[in-house]
Design a protein around this motif. Structure first.
Motif, PDB file in Angstrom:
ATOM      1  N   LEU A  52      67.770 116.792 -47.638  1.00 53.86           N
ATOM      2  CA  LEU A  52      68.658 116.571 -46.499  1.00 53.86           C
ATOM      3  C   LEU A  52      68.318 115.213 -45.885  1.00 53.86           C
ATOM      4  CD1 LEU A  52      68.489 120.080 -44.819  1.00 53.86           C
ATOM      5  CD2 LEU A  52      70.494 119.044 -45.872  1.00 53.86           C
ATOM      6  N   ASN A  53      69.358 114.508 -45.472  1.00 54.28           N
ATOM      7  CA  ASN A  53      69.109 113.194 -44.887  1.00 54.28           C
ATOM      8  C   ASN A  53      68.466 113.332 -43.504  1.00 54.28           C
ATOM      9  OD1 ASN A  53      69.235 110.554 -43.927  1.00 54.28           O
ATOM     10  ND2 ASN A  53      71.052 110.129 -45.161  1.00 54.28           N
ATOM     11  N   PRO A  54      67.265 112.779 -43.336  1.00 53.08           N
ATOM     12  CA  PRO A  54      66.518 113.012 -42.097  1.00 53.08           C
ATOM     13  C   PRO A  54      67.140 112.399 -40.847  1.00 53.08           C
ATOM     14  CG  PRO A  54      65.391 111.394 -43.475  1.00 53.08           C
ATOM     15  CD  PRO A  54      66.503 111.968 -44.299  1.00 53.08           C
ATOM     16  N   VAL A  55      68.028 111.440 -40.998  1.00 53.12           N
ATOM     17  CA  VAL A  55      68.506 110.745 -39.799  1.00 53.12           C
ATOM     18  C   VAL A  55      69.891 111.196 -39.337  1.00 53.12           C
ATOM     19  CG1 VAL A  55      67.082 108.718 -40.209  1.00 53.12           C
ATOM     20  CG2 VAL A  55      69.391 108.778 -41.124  1.00 53.12           C
ATOM     21  N   PHE A  56      70.438 112.233 -39.979  1.00 53.23           N
ATOM     22  CA  PHE A  56      71.706 112.764 -39.482  1.00 53.23           C
ATOM     23  C   PHE A  56      71.535 114.229 -39.114  1.00 53.23           C
ATOM     24  CE2 PHE A  56      73.011 109.271 -42.300  1.00 53.23           C
ATOM     25  CZ  PHE A  56      73.734 108.530 -41.398  1.00 53.23           C
ATOM     26  N   ASN A  86      76.461 117.257 -38.811  1.00 59.95           N
ATOM     27  CA  ASN A  86      77.070 116.052 -39.373  1.00 59.95           C
ATOM     28  C   ASN A  86      77.130 116.117 -40.897  1.00 59.95           C
ATOM     29  OD1 ASN A  86      77.412 113.413 -40.391  1.00 59.95           O
ATOM     30  ND2 ASN A  86      76.671 112.503 -38.482  1.00 59.95           N
ATOM     31  N   GLN A  87      76.055 116.597 -41.497  1.00 66.89           N
ATOM     32  CA  GLN A  87      75.995 116.599 -42.954  1.00 66.89           C
ATOM     33  C   GLN A  87      76.909 117.654 -43.583  1.00 66.89           C
ATOM     34  OE1 GLN A  87      72.055 115.698 -44.725  1.00 66.89           O
ATOM     35  NE2 GLN A  87      71.284 115.565 -42.649  1.00 66.89           N
ATOM     36  N   TYR A 142      68.253 118.103 -36.093  1.00 70.20           N
ATOM     37  CA  TYR A 142      67.952 117.304 -37.284  1.00 70.20           C
ATOM     38  C   TYR A 142      67.153 118.142 -38.288  1.00 70.20           C
ATOM     39  CZ  TYR A 142      69.611 113.219 -34.822  1.00 70.20           C
ATOM     40  OH  TYR A 142      70.404 112.317 -34.177  1.00 70.20           O
ATOM     41  N   HIS A 185      64.367 117.871 -39.666  1.00 74.98           N
ATOM     42  CA  HIS A 185      62.935 118.104 -39.460  1.00 74.98           C
ATOM     43  C   HIS A 185      62.661 119.217 -38.461  1.00 74.98           C
ATOM     44  CE1 HIS A 185      63.617 115.352 -36.037  1.00 74.98           C
ATOM     45  NE2 HIS A 185      62.612 116.004 -35.490  1.00 74.98           N
ATOM     46  N   TYR A 190      67.811 112.771 -50.831  1.00 74.80           N
ATOM     47  CA  TYR A 190      69.011 112.952 -49.997  1.00 74.80           C
ATOM     48  C   TYR A 190      70.131 112.009 -50.392  1.00 74.80           C
ATOM     49  CZ  TYR A 190      66.446 109.421 -47.282  1.00 74.80           C
ATOM     50  OH  TYR A 190      65.735 108.334 -46.893  1.00 74.80           O
ATOM     51  N   THR A 221      71.806 113.971 -52.933  1.00 74.28           N
ATOM     52  CA  THR A 221      72.634 114.965 -52.253  1.00 74.28           C
ATOM     53  C   THR A 221      73.960 114.340 -51.816  1.00 74.28           C
ATOM     54  OG1 THR A 221      70.648 116.030 -51.419  1.00 74.28           O
ATOM     55  CG2 THR A 221      72.711 116.598 -50.343  1.00 74.28           C
ATOM     56  N   LYS A 253      77.820 115.320 -53.051  1.00 73.30           N
ATOM     57  CA  LYS A 253      78.873 115.803 -52.163  1.00 73.30           C
ATOM     58  C   LYS A 253      80.211 115.176 -52.502  1.00 73.30           C
ATOM     59  CE  LYS A 253      76.538 116.291 -47.702  1.00 73.30           C
ATOM     60  NZ  LYS A 253      76.458 115.567 -46.416  1.00 73.30           N
ATOM     61  N   HIS A 259      74.293 106.666 -45.637  1.00 72.51           N
ATOM     62  CA  HIS A 259      73.107 107.490 -45.869  1.00 72.51           C
ATOM     63  C   HIS A 259      71.851 106.673 -46.153  1.00 72.51           C
ATOM     64  CE1 HIS A 259      74.749 111.624 -45.878  1.00 72.51           C
ATOM     65  NE2 HIS A 259      75.877 110.949 -46.012  1.00 72.51           N
ATOM     66  N   LYS A 263      70.933 103.727 -42.921  1.00 73.67           N
ATOM     67  CA  LYS A 263      70.341 104.189 -41.662  1.00 73.67           C
ATOM     68  C   LYS A 263      68.862 104.534 -41.847  1.00 73.67           C
ATOM     69  CE  LYS A 263      71.176 106.756 -37.486  1.00 73.67           C
ATOM     70  NZ  LYS A 263      71.650 107.989 -36.884  1.00 73.67           N
ATOM     71  N   ASN A 264      68.521 104.994 -43.044  1.00 75.00           N
ATOM     72  CA  ASN A 264      67.111 105.285 -43.309  1.00 75.00           C
ATOM     73  C   ASN A 264      66.288 104.030 -43.530  1.00 75.00           C
ATOM     74  OD1 ASN A 264      66.374 108.299 -43.634  1.00 75.00           O
ATOM     75  ND2 ASN A 264      68.433 108.114 -44.462  1.00 75.00           N
ATOM     76  N   VAL A 280      67.200 105.267 -33.792  1.00 76.07           N
ATOM     77  CA  VAL A 280      67.483 105.246 -35.223  1.00 76.07           C
ATOM     78  C   VAL A 280      66.821 106.408 -35.935  1.00 76.07           C
ATOM     79  CG1 VAL A 280      66.906 103.997 -37.325  1.00 76.07           C
ATOM     80  CG2 VAL A 280      67.926 102.802 -35.409  1.00 76.07           C
ATOM     81  N   ASN A 281      65.615 106.732 -35.520  1.00 78.03           N
ATOM     82  CA  ASN A 281      64.829 107.683 -36.276  1.00 78.03           C
ATOM     83  C   ASN A 281      64.505 108.926 -35.448  1.00 78.03           C
ATOM     84  OD1 ASN A 281      63.055 109.027 -37.878  1.00 78.03           O
ATOM     85  ND2 ASN A 281      61.922 107.197 -38.480  1.00 78.03           N
ATOM     86  N   PRO A 282      65.246 110.005 -35.670  1.00 78.02           N
ATOM     87  CA  PRO A 282      65.056 111.198 -34.844  1.00 78.02           C
ATOM     88  C   PRO A 282      63.701 111.854 -35.032  1.00 78.02           C
ATOM     89  CG  PRO A 282      66.541 111.648 -36.670  1.00 78.02           C
ATOM     90  CD  PRO A 282      66.276 110.191 -36.678  1.00 78.02           C
ATOM     91  N   ARG A 283      62.994 111.481 -36.107  1.00 80.62           N
ATOM     92  CA  ARG A 283      61.698 112.119 -36.331  1.00 80.62           C
ATOM     93  C   ARG A 283      60.629 111.634 -35.369  1.00 80.62           C
ATOM     94  NH1 ARG A 283      61.888 110.955 -42.554  1.00 80.62           N
ATOM     95  NH2 ARG A 283      63.013 109.251 -41.592  1.00 80.62           N
TER      96      ARG A 283
END
Lengths: 337, 321, 297
Positions: free
Chosen positions: A105-109, A113-114, A153, A155, B212, B215, B219, B230, B233-234, B307-310
């Motif tokens: 899964l894309n971590p930043v969306f 959204n996905q 998200y 994570h 991803y 992935t 899709k 995709h 942004k990373n 930018v980075n939700p983590r």
């Protein structure tokens, strides 16, 4: 034409490096009916994942290339489609889920959204409708408080939950075929069972066929109707699940069965493993690919490649010593030490 | 988010204090008597002495520092010895010019460098990739003051397309104004542009092999969306780090660029002030630039989170370290 | 047969010894760009060392009658400058200044930066806080602006250029070394060595410093390129070496004033800087990939 959902004939996939070509998939054929589940079993490097990836034409090129064969999906030749036509199949008619939900899964969306993206790529619906459908998908795959979870998200989800999200993404457009590449390998044992249950349940709900890529015969037993055993780019044995479990014929299949944990793990007997490693596919191999590791191998196995022959109705095997006329006697503990 | 910004501001406070101390020390160490320099060779000893007194130069250092800090806290950067104007006026007058130059350079760098890096990565080992890599390699090695001189030589002296020096004013119309801007902003854009291209390429290559991305392709998304949404942004996080550093470099590069093109910005102000030994101006402007840099870093830190939700909001520290 | 075998046995251990170094060189040479970079860098170094043999004229010998000659006239390969000095010879001698300043300034910065980084990382606590805050402060100045400001304090001159650029280089090294120390310090063997009674100095020198060498070398190589540009920039602004000393930056500064009349001065001096910096950057990239692939400079 035929009633098959998917027909694969003599599929060949090659990976080219600067000095050599590795034949990762070397003439694999199979068919899949509607609503059926096919298992493809083998060790890592057997070509099972490559086969699955080739079905969606997602082999990275270069270095990979589908070098030969035909893939017919509902009678359409997938390999002849334009890239645009192919895109309208991916995620729409054929979907795929991957081994590691932590990285797929894309971590930043956001999760929502996905899923919405998947829906809106193939359906002309408003954002609002897509969002509604996405929430429904999340509910369907058993994620509680789906509406709230939409804005979270990846994570913030556990591994099992993420795999549920992946399934939601894959099934968002009601595909006719779902390819699951080791969907439970990276998960805890208890979670594995839940995910398999979920997939079985969803298969009934939305009438999809499944190709299950796995190294775990237990998964095959629980999920599949048909099974193909792959080794080093070749099919070594195939048939319906009951036949393969009742009357396995290829020495490699025997090895695989011996190395599985039996459901009654009361007996403390040591698990057997198949000694050795798969051959280097960049080298030409004149004989049976498994000969090097086969406890029954004889001279002919190293010099002549065995053909895949149907030994009984719907049960094929590729071994010089397993034919309609003769049978190899299975030794006890052939793979120990 | 707001809380986070406030906390980061407090984290940065010590850095600002250290910057102020460093600037104070350096400018006090500049040799030569500023009062004497200011009044010229004909000045009498009494005049010089009087000026020294009025500037507080005869006070002990700690007292000078004390006054300096008090003034800073009131936003008072002092009065220029040579311009006879408050430093803050000079900065207000010049900084917008530097800002225009740096902003246009940044726009050029971002809108050429980043797409070049993306294309390069998505067509790895193609002719295009090699071309981008070669040009950007030359770009990061470029002595920009030489590039500026060469641009003047070809595009002003030989071809006469663009003016060699000065900054146009809007009153002459937009076109002449932009013409003045072209050569300096290209000069200043070169290194960040090349750096962005290189960093974008390498971080895109890292991202593109991730699961991803597979992935996203499975899709049924088009390659353009896979790469630009995709993957990109990373790939932004390392790019942001470099962005912060490049903005700082550009403030330095502006000193050289403005000198070559006689651009009336902060850089010119500093170089002139050094020439005239106007240490109050040097002190004020250098301090100002350093503080701008600290704020840019804060901005980059905040952008990380966007930018980075983590990145965890509640965790302290990180960023400029 | 027997003699062949014995000679093989003899060769074996020697082979192993050189293997590690040969590995690095091999890696560098396999990387074609790094090999080009190394070649350029080596060539420039040789030119700098053998400048008196290569130069066709004395670099400061004026000949006003033949000033601003175009390249190729009267045995002046690249022409002459505004004082009639041979441009080729000045560029050859300029290589000395540029490389010397570049290397010396980086050694200066690396020495003090490493020292501060080691102390800061190893001892931690308040000392660490003070040192790193100061480094953060220094880092808040754009590199070239810091060098310019320091030059105004120190005044013109070769040694001062080295010191100014050297000081501006300190914070970068300090940060890298400190980061490295922090990660090495946690490793078990350090604890073991400590428990065996080794002194701090010994642990730092024998165990921690060697582990910092790879990033120091990589970062140092890249910094030489930056230092060469900085020297040229300072000289270009008239803050660097004193005339008549030939430095690429000072030649470019003179060239700028005669841009219309004789563009060759500015063109060739800049090309010399660009080529050298490009060579070092290519070499540094290769060195990083070979020594410390995780590092991102």
């Amino acid at each position: 034409m035929s009633d098959f959902l998917l027909e694969v004939e003599d599929l060949e996939v090659h990976f080219r490096s600067s000095s050599s070509v590795a034949k990762a998939v070397n003439g694999v054929s199979f068919t899949l009916n509607k609503k059926e589940t096919l298992g493809i079993v083998g060790e890592s490097g057997s070509g099972k994942s490559v086969t699955a990836t080739a079905l969606l034409r997602l082999i990275p090129n270069p270095p990979g290339k589908i070098a030969g064969g035909r893939i017919l999906f509902e009678g359409k030749d997938i390999l002849a489609l334009s890239e645009k036509e192919m895109r309208s199949i991916r995620g729409n008619e054929i979907s795929m889920i991957f081994q590691d939900p932590m990285t797929s899964l894309n971590p930043v969306f956001t999760v929502g959204n996905q899923i919405i993206e998947s829906i809106r790529t193939h359906r002309k619906v408003s954002k609002k409708e897509a969002k509604k459908a996405a929430i429904e998908m999340l509910q369907l795959v058993g994620i509680p408080e789906a509406e709230k979870r939409m804005d979270m998200y990846p994570h913030e989800f556990s591994g099992g939950m993420r795999q549920r999200v992946m399934i939601a993404i894959a099934l968002a457009c009601n595909p006719k075929l779902l390819i699951a590449d080791e969907p439970t390998t990276a998960l805890d044992v208890t979670v594995q069972a839940q995910i398999l249950d979920l997939m079985r349940h969803l298969q009934d709900t939305i009438d999809t066929s499944i190709i299950m890529i796995t190294h775990d015969l237990g998964v095959v037993w629980e999920m599949c109707d048909q099974v193909i055993v792959m080794y080093a780019g070749n099919t070594v044995e195939s048939g319906d699940v009951k036949t393969i479990f009742d009357r396995p014929l290829h020495p490699y299949t025997w090895g695989l069965l011996d190395s599985q944990i039996t459901s009654d793990s009361e007996n403390e007997e040591k698990l057997s493993t198949i000694p050795g490693t798969p051959p280097d596919l960049r080298e030409p191999i004149p004989g049976c690919h498994f000969a090097d590791r086969c406890p029954y191998a004889q001279e002919v196995c190293f010099s002549k490649k065995p053909e895949l022959i149907e030994v009984e109705e719907g049960h094929t095997v590729s071994c010089h010593f397993q034919t309609k006329e003769k049978r190899l006697k299975r030794k006890e503990k052939a793979y120990h030490g | 988010m707001g809380k986070y910004i406030v906390r980061r501001l407090f984290d940065l406070l010590p850095t600002v204090v250290v910057v102020a101390i460093i600037v104070f020390i350096i400018t006090r160490l500049i040799p030569g008597d500023p009062a004497a320099v200011m009044l010229g060779p004909q000045a009498s000893v009494e005049d010089i002495e009087a000026l020294r007194k009025s500037l507080g130069l005869n006070d002990p250092l700690y007292l000078q520092f004390f006054h300096y800090v008090i003034d800073l806290l009131q936003g008072n950067l002092g009065v220029s010895l040579t311009y006879n104007e408050p430093i803050s006026h000079l900065i207000m007058e010049r900084f917008p010019n530097t800002l225009i130059l740096a902003a246009s350079a940044l726009v050029i760098a971002i809108f050429i460098g980043i797409p070049a890096g993306i294309i390069s990565a998505s067509k790895q080992n193609s002719l295009m990739d090699y071309a981008v890599m070669l040009v950007s390699l030359i770009g990061v090695s470029m002595p920009i003051f030489w590039l500026g001189v060469m641009l003047v030589l070809y595009f002003s002296v030989n071809l006469g397309w663009f003016p060699a020096t000065g900054m146009g004013s809007m009153e002459e119309g937009l076109i002449p104004y932009l013409k003045h801007l072209v050569l300096p902003s290209i000069t200043l854009a070169t290194i960040p542009m090349a750096t962005f291209a290189r960093i974008t390429r390498s971080s895109m290559l890292e991202v593109i092999s991730q699961d991803y991305i597979k992935t996203a392709r499975s899709k049924g998304l088009g390659e353009f969306w896979v790469v630009c949404k995709h993957a990109f942004k990373n790939a932004l996080t390392p790019l942001l780090t470099v962005l912060g550093m490049q903005i700082s470099m550009m403030l330095g590069g502006a000193v050289l660029t403005e000198t070559i093109f006689s651009w009336p910005g902060m850089g010119r102000l500093i170089v002139d002030a050094i020439d005239k030994r106007d240490f109050v101006v040097v002190q004020g402007t250098v301090l100002f630039i350093a503080v701008i840099f600290v704020l840019v870093n804060l901005f980059v830190d905040v952008m990380y989170k966007v930018v980075n939700p983590r990145v965890n909001y509640s965790s302290s520290k990180g960023g400029t370290k | 047969m027997a003699s062949v075998q014995s000679s093989i046995v003899q060769i074996e251990p020697e082979k192993k010894k050189v293997k590690k170094e040969a590995g690095l060189m091999k890696k560098l040479m396999r990387n074609r760009l790094a090999a080009i970079g190394l070649t350029i860098t080596a060539l420039m170094t040789l030119i700098a060392i053998f400048a008196p043999l290569i130069a066709t004229h004395s670099p400061n010998q004026m000949d006003v009658a033949h000033s601003l000659a175009v390249p190729g006239t009267d045995g002046h390969l690249l022409g002459t400058d505004n004082y009639g000095r041979d441009l080729f010879s000045r560029l050859v001698y300029g290589a000395r200044i540029s490389l010397m300043v570049g290397i010396a300034a980086v050694i200066f910065g690396a020495f003090f930066g490493t020292l501060l980084g080691l102390v800061s990382g190893y001892f931690g606590g308040r000392l660490d806080a003070i040192i790193m805050r100061t480094m953060d402060g220094l880092f808040a100045f754009p590199f070239i602006l810091l060098a310019i400001t320091l030059m105004t304090v120190l005044g013109q001159g070769l040694v001062n250029v080295i010191i100014a650029i050297g000081i501006a280089n300190i914070p970068g090294f300090a940060r890298i070394v400190r980061g490295q120390v922090l990660s090495v310090k946690e490793e078990e063997f350090i604890e073991v060595t400590k428990s065996l009674g080794a002194t701090n100095g010994r642990i730092i020198l024998q165990h921690i410093l060697p582990n910092c060498m790879a990033p120091i070398i990589v970062y140092g190589t890249m910094s030489v390129a930056g230092a060469i540009i900085s020297e040229a920039a300072l000289s270009f602004l008239g803050l660097g070496v004193q005339p008549p000393t030939a430095s690429w930056g000072s030649i470019l500064k003179d060239g700028k004033d005669y841009l219309v009349l004789s563009p060759h001065m500015a063109t060739f001096s800049g090309l010399a800087i660009l080529l050298t910096v490009l060579g070092i950057n290519l070499f540094g990239d290769g060195l990083r990939d070979a020594l410390d692939p995780k590092m991102k400079v």
